[in-house]
Design a protein around this motif. Structure first.
Motif, PDB file in Angstrom:
ATOM      1  N   ASN A   2       0.909  -1.079   0.181  1.00 25.81           N
ATOM      2  CA  ASN A   2       0.273  -0.112  -0.115  1.00 25.81           C
ATOM      3  C   ASN A   2       1.028   1.263   0.013  1.00 25.81           C
ATOM      4  OD1 ASN A   2      -1.462   2.361   1.087  1.00 25.81           O
ATOM      5  ND2 ASN A   2      -3.166   0.606   1.289  1.00 25.81           N
ATOM      6  N   ILE A   3       0.937   1.996  -1.162  1.00 19.91           N
ATOM      7  CA  ILE A   3       1.744   2.979  -1.251  1.00 19.91           C
ATOM      8  C   ILE A   3       1.238   4.184  -0.168  1.00 19.91           C
ATOM      9  CG2 ILE A   3       2.535   5.121  -2.941  1.00 19.91           C
ATOM     10  CD1 ILE A   3       1.984   3.157  -5.157  1.00 19.91           C
ATOM     11  N   ASP A   4       0.215   4.494   0.002  1.00 18.56           N
ATOM     12  CA  ASP A   4      -0.201   5.391   1.036  1.00 18.56           C
ATOM     13  C   ASP A   4       0.290   5.097   2.433  1.00 18.56           C
ATOM     14  OD1 ASP A   4      -1.564   7.433  -0.633  1.00 18.56           O
ATOM     15  OD2 ASP A   4      -3.225   6.479  -0.758  1.00 18.56           O
ATOM     16  N   ALA A   5       0.136   3.902   2.797  1.00 19.17           N
ATOM     17  CA  ALA A   5       0.438   3.288   4.245  1.00 19.17           C
ATOM     18  C   ALA A   5       1.956   3.356   4.341  1.00 19.17           C
ATOM     19  CB  ALA A   5       0.145   1.847   4.316  1.00 19.17           C
ATOM     20  N   LEU A   6       2.672   3.106   3.230  1.00 18.05           N
ATOM     21  CA  LEU A   6       4.188   3.055   3.276  1.00 18.05           C
ATOM     22  C   LEU A   6       4.716   4.494   3.452  1.00 18.05           C
ATOM     23  CD1 LEU A   6       5.253   0.363   0.364  1.00 18.05           C
ATOM     24  CD2 LEU A   6       5.648   0.285   2.967  1.00 18.05           C
ATOM     25  N   ALA A   7       4.094   5.605   2.682  1.00 15.97           N
ATOM     26  CA  ALA A   7       4.434   6.931   2.820  1.00 15.97           C
ATOM     27  C   ALA A   7       4.088   7.560   4.263  1.00 15.97           C
ATOM     28  CB  ALA A   7       3.655   7.598   1.804  1.00 15.97           C
ATOM     29  N   ARG A   8       2.955   7.264   4.746  1.00 10.50           N
ATOM     30  CA  ARG A   8       2.916   7.466   6.139  1.00 10.50           C
ATOM     31  C   ARG A   8       4.067   6.787   7.155  1.00 10.50           C
ATOM     32  NH1 ARG A   8      -2.401   6.595   4.662  1.00 10.50           N
ATOM     33  NH2 ARG A   8      -2.272   4.699   5.671  1.00 10.50           N
ATOM     34  N   GLU A   9       4.088   5.529   6.908  1.00 14.53           N
ATOM     35  CA  GLU A   9       4.944   4.878   7.833  1.00 14.53           C
ATOM     36  C   GLU A   9       6.394   5.404   7.891  1.00 14.53           C
ATOM     37  OE1 GLU A   9       7.059   0.591   8.338  1.00 14.53           O
ATOM     38  OE2 GLU A   9       4.891   0.602   7.671  1.00 14.53           O
ATOM     39  N   LEU A  10       6.936   5.803   6.364  1.00 16.52           N
ATOM     40  CA  LEU A  10       8.012   6.607   6.424  1.00 16.52           C
ATOM     41  C   LEU A  10       8.398   8.087   6.542  1.00 16.52           C
ATOM     42  CD1 LEU A  10       9.153   4.487   3.090  1.00 16.52           C
ATOM     43  CD2 LEU A  10       9.839   4.052   5.399  1.00 16.52           C
ATOM     44  N   GLY A  11       7.104   8.680   6.490  1.00 16.50           N
ATOM     45  CA  GLY A  11       6.833  10.028   6.765  1.00 16.50           C
ATOM     46  C   GLY A  11       7.118  10.899   5.439  1.00 16.50           C
ATOM     47  N   VAL A  12       6.811  10.405   4.338  1.00 17.23           N
ATOM     48  CA  VAL A  12       7.034  11.085   3.064  1.00 17.23           C
ATOM     49  C   VAL A  12       6.031  11.045   2.149  1.00 17.23           C
ATOM     50  CG1 VAL A  12       9.620  10.428   3.097  1.00 17.23           C
ATOM     51  CG2 VAL A  12       7.738   8.870   1.829  1.00 17.23           C
ATOM     52  N   SER A  13       5.871  11.998   1.130  1.00 21.41           N
ATOM     53  CA  SER A  13       4.761  11.766   0.262  1.00 21.41           C
ATOM     54  C   SER A  13       4.781  10.379  -0.472  1.00 21.41           C
ATOM     55  CB  SER A  13       4.788  13.233  -0.824  1.00 21.41           C
ATOM     56  OG  SER A  13       5.894  12.687  -1.625  1.00 21.41           O
ATOM     57  N   PRO A  14       3.673  10.331  -1.035  1.00 20.23           N
ATOM     58  CA  PRO A  14       3.518   8.832  -1.930  1.00 20.23           C
ATOM     59  C   PRO A  14       4.413   8.877  -3.129  1.00 20.23           C
ATOM     60  CG  PRO A  14       1.482   9.863  -1.437  1.00 20.23           C
ATOM     61  CD  PRO A  14       2.339  10.638  -0.863  1.00 20.23           C
ATOM     62  N   ILE A  15       4.744  10.154  -3.757  1.00 25.18           N
ATOM     63  CA  ILE A  15       5.420  10.130  -5.107  1.00 25.18           C
ATOM     64  C   ILE A  15       7.031   9.366  -4.798  1.00 25.18           C
ATOM     65  CG2 ILE A  15       6.589  11.753  -6.507  1.00 25.18           C
ATOM     66  CD1 ILE A  15       4.155  13.584  -6.081  1.00 25.18           C
ATOM     67  N   PRO A  16       7.931   9.620  -3.730  1.00 25.13           N
ATOM     68  CA  PRO A  16       9.138   8.733  -3.636  1.00 25.13           C
ATOM     69  C   PRO A  16       8.780   7.385  -3.388  1.00 25.13           C
ATOM     70  CG  PRO A  16       8.545  10.454  -1.934  1.00 25.13           C
ATOM     71  CD  PRO A  16       7.662  10.799  -2.778  1.00 25.13           C
ATOM     72  N   VAL A  17       7.679   6.976  -2.665  1.00 26.62           N
ATOM     73  CA  VAL A  17       7.251   5.639  -2.539  1.00 26.62           C
ATOM     74  C   VAL A  17       7.218   4.866  -3.800  1.00 26.62           C
ATOM     75  CG1 VAL A  17       5.781   4.121  -1.502  1.00 26.62           C
ATOM     76  CG2 VAL A  17       6.735   6.145  -0.137  1.00 26.62           C
ATOM     77  N   ARG A  18       6.161   5.672  -4.603  1.00 26.12           N
ATOM     78  CA  ARG A  18       5.788   5.060  -5.868  1.00 26.12           C
ATOM     79  C   ARG A  18       7.179   5.096  -7.075  1.00 26.12           C
ATOM     80  NH1 ARG A  18       2.212   8.614  -6.861  1.00 26.12           N
ATOM     81  NH2 ARG A  18       0.494   7.329  -5.832  1.00 26.12           N
ATOM     82  N   GLU A  19       7.997   6.030  -6.761  1.00 27.22           N
ATOM     83  CA  GLU A  19       9.210   5.783  -7.688  1.00 27.22           C
ATOM     84  C   GLU A  19      10.113   4.746  -7.300  1.00 27.22           C
ATOM     85  OE1 GLU A  19      10.962   9.985  -7.599  1.00 27.22           O
ATOM     86  OE2 GLU A  19       9.221  10.950  -8.350  1.00 27.22           O
ATOM     87  N   ALA A  20      10.147   4.577  -5.971  1.00 27.04           N
ATOM     88  CA  ALA A  20      10.876   3.604  -5.320  1.00 27.04           C
ATOM     89  C   ALA A  20      10.439   2.180  -5.882  1.00 27.04           C
ATOM     90  CB  ALA A  20      11.127   3.571  -3.942  1.00 27.04           C
ATOM     91  N   LEU A  21       9.025   2.055  -5.715  1.00 31.31           N
ATOM     92  CA  LEU A  21       8.385   0.872  -6.232  1.00 31.31           C
ATOM     93  C   LEU A  21       8.730   0.673  -7.835  1.00 31.31           C
ATOM     94  CD1 LEU A  21       5.157   0.945  -4.198  1.00 31.31           C
ATOM     95  CD2 LEU A  21       7.184  -0.532  -3.671  1.00 31.31           C
ATOM     96  N   ARG A  22       8.512   1.559  -8.516  1.00 29.43           N
ATOM     97  CA  ARG A  22       8.842   1.443  -9.978  1.00 29.43           C
ATOM     98  C   ARG A  22      10.056   0.731 -10.266  1.00 29.43           C
ATOM     99  NH1 ARG A  22       4.271   0.578 -12.481  1.00 29.43           N
ATOM    100  NH2 ARG A  22       2.921   2.338 -12.228  1.00 29.43           N
ATOM    101  N   ARG A  23      10.984   1.550  -9.276  1.00 32.32           N
ATOM    102  CA  ARG A  23      12.628   0.946  -9.563  1.00 32.32           C
ATOM    103  C   ARG A  23      12.923  -0.422  -9.087  1.00 32.32           C
ATOM    104  NH1 ARG A  23      17.225   4.447  -6.541  1.00 32.32           N
ATOM    105  NH2 ARG A  23      17.545   5.194  -8.854  1.00 32.32           N
ATOM    106  N   LEU A  24      12.146  -0.926  -8.051  1.00 32.76           N
ATOM    107  CA  LEU A  24      12.109  -2.206  -7.550  1.00 32.76           C
ATOM    108  C   LEU A  24      11.338  -3.140  -8.748  1.00 32.76           C
ATOM    109  CD1 LEU A  24      11.411  -1.915  -3.888  1.00 32.76           C
ATOM    110  CD2 LEU A  24      13.255  -2.579  -4.861  1.00 32.76           C
ATOM    111  N   GLU A  25      10.495  -2.508  -9.252  1.00 30.25           N
ATOM    112  CA  GLU A  25       9.715  -3.381 -10.515  1.00 30.25           C
ATOM    113  C   GLU A  25      10.726  -3.637 -11.537  1.00 30.25           C
ATOM    114  OE1 GLU A  25       5.750  -2.857 -13.274  1.00 30.25           O
ATOM    115  OE2 GLU A  25       6.818  -1.349 -12.721  1.00 30.25           O
ATOM    116  N   ALA A  26      11.525  -2.550 -11.932  1.00 36.43           N
ATOM    117  CA  ALA A  26      12.562  -2.578 -13.032  1.00 36.43           C
ATOM    118  C   ALA A  26      13.526  -3.907 -12.444  1.00 36.43           C
ATOM    119  CB  ALA A  26      13.185  -1.178 -13.107  1.00 36.43           C
ATOM    120  N   GLU A  27      13.850  -4.056 -11.336  1.00 35.41           N
ATOM    121  CA  GLU A  27      14.819  -4.944 -10.776  1.00 35.41           C
ATOM    122  C   GLU A  27      14.255  -6.446 -10.522  1.00 35.41           C
ATOM    123  OE1 GLU A  27      16.759  -3.236  -7.406  1.00 35.41           O
ATOM    124  OE2 GLU A  27      17.490  -1.478  -8.594  1.00 35.41           O
ATOM    125  N   GLY A  28      12.795  -6.390 -10.774  1.00 39.63           N
ATOM    126  CA  GLY A  28      12.196  -7.769 -10.649  1.00 39.63           C
ATOM    127  C   GLY A  28      11.697  -7.994  -9.354  1.00 39.63           C
TER     128      GLY A  28
END
Length: 195
Positions: A2-28
């Protein structure tokens, strides 16, 4: 995931979480599924087999290129690592064995002068790490055979030809794939009843 839940837990906006997940997607590591979102990528045995076969070819070539550049201290270190692997086998510690296995191959490949080849090996190892730490637990008898193969590989690195090193290093890596296939095929065969 859950992007929103991860963003809240990390104390950041959803945008960097979504970008990080896209990077993880590229790495499989992550897959995006329609109407579901981001999920942790499942382990794919076909991917593992294919990556291990590729790694066998890459490590065979890198080991052969590394051979003339290995120092006496490298060979001593390889023997110490195999002693640690022997202890891990004796204590039935497949996780420790797996870590030492990876270290042994890293020591050899570190002397390979082909930077592109070593980069490909590192990328493949990184992708394989998510399943490899448990591989020797899944194949408990493989660690004993692998230990003997490592000792033979060290002997070849000391006094064998480059062709022998390349061929044996590739064969050694493929033995894990063959052990996995043997167990996988045996579990897929229907049980027979004798009477």
């Amino acid at each position: 995931l859950n992007i929103d839940a991860l963003a809240r837990e990390l104390g950041v906006s959803p945008i960097p979480v979504r970008e990080a997940l896209r990077r993880l997607e590229a790495e499989g590591w992550v897959r995006f599924t329609p109407n579901v979102g981001a999920v942790v990528a499942p382990v794919d045995s076909t991917f593992w087999e294919q990556a291990m076969v590729a790694l066998a070819v890459l490590e065979g070539a890198a080991s052969a290129e590394a051979q003339p550049r290995l120092r006496r201290s490298d060979l001593t270190r390889l023997r110490k690592i195999t002693a640690g692997m022997e202890e891990a086998v004796g204590r039935a510690d497949p996780v420790r064995f797996g870590k030492l296995n990876r270290l042994l191959h890293e020591v050899i490949v570190a002397r390979c002068p082909n930077a592109y080849l070593t980069e490909l090996i590192e990328q493949t190892n990184t992708r394989l790490d998510r399943v490899r730490s448990t591989m020797f637990a899944y194949l408990p008898h493989r660690s004993e055979s692998a230990l003997a193969e490592h000792l033979r590989l060290i002997e070849l690195l000391e006094s064998g030809t480059r062709e022998d090193v390349e061929s044996y290093a590739r064969w050694h890596k493929l033995q894990t794939v063959e052990a996995y296939r043997a167990i996988h095929q045996a579990s897929a065969e229907p049980a027979t009843v004798s009477g």
